[in-house]
Design an enzyme around this catalytic site. Structure first.
Site, PDB file in Angstrom:
ATOM      1  N   HIS A 148      -5.998  -1.138  11.715  1.00 31.96           N
ATOM      2  CA  HIS A 148      -5.471  -1.699  10.472  1.00 31.96           C
ATOM      3  C   HIS A 148      -6.427  -2.772   9.963  1.00 31.96           C
ATOM      4  O   HIS A 148      -7.184  -3.369  10.748  1.00 31.96           O
ATOM      5  CB  HIS A 148      -4.085  -2.297  10.726  1.00 31.96           C
ATOM      6  CG  HIS A 148      -3.350  -2.709   9.488  1.00 31.96           C
ATOM      7  ND1 HIS A 148      -3.272  -1.922   8.366  1.00 31.96           N
ATOM      8  CD2 HIS A 148      -2.658  -3.850   9.189  1.00 31.96           C
ATOM      9  CE1 HIS A 148      -2.552  -2.544   7.440  1.00 31.96           C
ATOM     10  NE2 HIS A 148      -2.175  -3.710   7.914  1.00 31.96           N
ATOM     11  N   ASN A 172      -1.217  -9.477   4.405  1.00 30.97           N
ATOM     12  CA  ASN A 172      -1.086  -8.056   4.707  1.00 30.97           C
ATOM     13  C   ASN A 172      -0.835  -7.278   3.427  1.00 30.97           C
ATOM     14  O   ASN A 172      -0.712  -7.860   2.338  1.00 30.97           O
ATOM     15  CB  ASN A 172       0.049  -7.846   5.712  1.00 30.97           C
ATOM     16  CG  ASN A 172      -0.124  -6.586   6.539  1.00 30.97           C
ATOM     17  OD1 ASN A 172      -0.914  -5.707   6.214  1.00 30.97           O
ATOM     18  ND2 ASN A 172       0.632  -6.484   7.611  1.00 30.97           N
ATOM     19  N   CYS A 183      -5.222   0.521   3.656  1.00 29.03           N
ATOM     20  CA  CYS A 183      -5.357  -0.891   4.025  1.00 29.03           C
ATOM     21  C   CYS A 183      -6.787  -1.386   3.811  1.00 29.03           C
ATOM     22  O   CYS A 183      -7.012  -2.533   3.431  1.00 29.03           O
ATOM     23  CB  CYS A 183      -4.933  -1.117   5.465  1.00 29.03           C
ATOM     24  SG  CYS A 183      -5.933  -0.225   6.690  1.00 29.03           S
ATOM     25  N   GLN A 238       0.801  -1.214   0.000  1.00 25.07           N
ATOM     26  CA  GLN A 238       0.000   0.000   0.000  1.00 25.07           C
ATOM     27  C   GLN A 238       0.835   1.265   0.000  1.00 25.07           C
ATOM     28  O   GLN A 238       0.325   2.348  -0.302  1.00 25.07           O
ATOM     29  CB  GLN A 238      -0.944   0.010   1.206  1.00 25.07           C
ATOM     30  CG  GLN A 238      -0.268   0.166   2.556  1.00 25.07           C
ATOM     31  CD  GLN A 238      -1.231   0.074   3.722  1.00 25.07           C
ATOM     32  OE1 GLN A 238      -1.648  -1.010   4.096  1.00 25.07           O
ATOM     33  NE2 GLN A 238      -1.598   1.219   4.284  1.00 25.07           N
TER      34      GLN A 238
END
Length: 344
Positions: free
Chosen positions: A286, A308, A151, A145
Site C-alpha cells: 500500500h 490515507n 493508492c 480511492q
C-alpha cells in the site's frame, strides 16, 4: 439521485429486518444483538446486498470482524490504538487488500546506495520537534480511492499538491484519475496497481490536471491527452529518500509531504484512533503520504502522521498516526524502505 438511492437502501434494509426467514434466519436468531448491530451498520453506510446468499456471506464476515474488534479493545493491557467498525467491516482482509491497496513494486528501482539525499537542515536538531503540513495549508481534503488499486496515484498526487503549495502558495486538488487513465504501461495498469515512480515520471513529462478538470471515477478510462486537458501543475522530477533510515525520512518530511510504501496488516482495515503499533503485512502493498510527525502528549510515543486514501470515515478522519522510532531499521510496517518526493 443520492437521496433516492439512500431511500431505496433504507427500505430494502427495513424489509430484511422484518422478514429474513429466507436468508440467514439461523444466524440472526443465534446472534440477535449482532444482527441488530449489523442492521444499524447497514443503515449508517447505505449498504445493500444483491441476494440472500450475499447477505448471509457478508453477515458472517461482519460478525467475525466485530468479534475481533471487541476482543482486541476489551483485552487487558494498555494499548496505543483502538479498532472500530467502519464502511469496510463486511469485507475479509483479503478482499480489502485486493480492492483498496494497489502498490506494485518496480523491480528496477535503484538501490538505497544510489539514492539522492534531500536538501534539508544540516542535522536533526534544526528540524521542528513536531510538524503537521495540514496546519501549513499544504494538504487537501482526504480522498477515497474506492474499489480501485490506485493508492499509488493518490500518494503521488498528495505529494505534488504539497510541494505546489509550498513553492507557489496555492493549494490545488489535482487529478488522480489522470494518472489512473494515462500513467500506464505493460507492468502498471490503472486500477490494477502501480508505483509512485511511474506517477512522478508521468507528471514530469506531461504535467497534471486539476481534480475539477479531470475528476476521479474509480475505474480506469480512456486517457484524455493534454490537448483536451490543460495541465495545472508540473514537477521537474523526483528523488528517493535513503532507505532504512528514519532520520533521513524525518528530514525529508520536514521539507514537504513524502510518498511512502507500507505493509498493511489485518488490523489496518478497522483502525479507529491512536498511535498504530500493531500488526503489519509481510510485504509492501500500500502507498500513503507522510504529512507530518509528532509525539504523544500522554506517554511521549513518537509517531508519523499519515494521510490515507480510504475516505474520512476511516481512522482519525482519514489519517493514521503510525509508530515512529520502533527500533527497526525498516521502521514500523516498512515505512522507511521506499519513500520518494517530487522536485520543482
Amino acid at each position: 439521485m443520492k437521496h433516492l438511492n439512500l431511500i431505496f437502501a433504507i427500505c430494502t434494509i427495513l424489509m430484511w429486518a422484518c422478514d429474513y426467514t429466507a436468508m440467514s434466519r439461523t444466524l440472526y436468531d443465534e446472534s440477535p444483538s449482532v444482527a441488530k448491530t449489523h442492521q444499524q451498520w447497514m443503515l449508517q453506510h447505505g449498504r445493500s446486498y444483491t441476494n440472500d446468499a450475499e447477505m448471509e456471506k457478508r453477515f458472517k464476515i461482519f460478525m467475525e470482524n466485530l468479534e475481533y474488534i471487541e476482543k482486541f479493545n476489551n483485552a487487558p493491557g494498555n494499548k496505543s490504538y483502538k479498532l472500530d467498525l467502519n464502511q469496510f467491516s463486511d469485507l475479509t482482509n483479503e478482499e480489502f487488500i485486493a480492492s483498496h491497496t494497489g502498490l506494485k513494486i518496480d523491480p528496477a528501482k535503484p538501490s538505497s546506495s544510489s539514492m539522492m539525499v534531500l536538501p534539508a537542515p544540516l542535522n536533526l536538531s534544526d528540524t521542528p520537534t513536531s510538524l503537521d503540513w495540514r496546519e501549513q495549508g499544504a494538504v487537501t481534503d482526504v480522498k477515497y480511492q474506492g474499489y480501485c488499486g490506485s493508492c499509488w496515484a493518490f500518494t503521488a498526487v498528495a505529494a505534488v499538491e504539497g510541494i505546489v503549495k509550498i513553492k507557489y502558495g496555492k493549494l490545488i486538488s489535482l487529478s488522480e484519475q489522470q494518472l489512473v487513465d494515462c500513467a500506464s504501461n505493460r507492468q502498471y495498469s490503472g486500477c490494477g496497481g502501480g508505483f509512485m515512480d511511474n506517477a512522478f515520471n508521468y507528471i514530469t513529462q506531461n504535467g497534471i490536471a486539476s481534480e475539477t478538470n479531470y475528476p476521479y471515477q474509480g475505474v480506469a478510462e480512456t486517457c484524455q491527452n493534454n490537448e483536451m486537458i490543460t495541465p495545472t501543475a508540473q514537477i521537474s522530477g523526483f528523488e528517493y529518500v535513503p532507505a532504512y533510515n528514519e532520520e533521513q525520512l524525518l528530514l525529508a518530511v520536514s521539507q514537504q509531504p513524502v510518498s511512502v510504501a507500507i505493509a498493511i496488516g489485518y488490523e489496518f482495515k478497522s483502525y479507529r484512533e491512536g498511535i498504530y503499533s500493531g500488526t503489519c503485512g509481510y510485504r509492501l502493498n500500500h502507498a500513503v503520504t507522510l504529512v507530518g510527525y509528532g509525539t504523544s502528549e500522554e506517554d511521549g510515543t513518537k509517531y508519523w502522521l499519515i494521510k490515507n486514501s480510504w475516505g474520512e470515515r476511516w481512522g482519525e478522519n482519514g489519517y493514521m498516526r503510525l509508530l515512529r522510532e520502533s527500533g527497526q531499521p525498516e521502521g514500523h510496517c516498512g515505512i522507511t524502505i521506499m519513500a520518494s518526493y517530487p522536485t520543482m
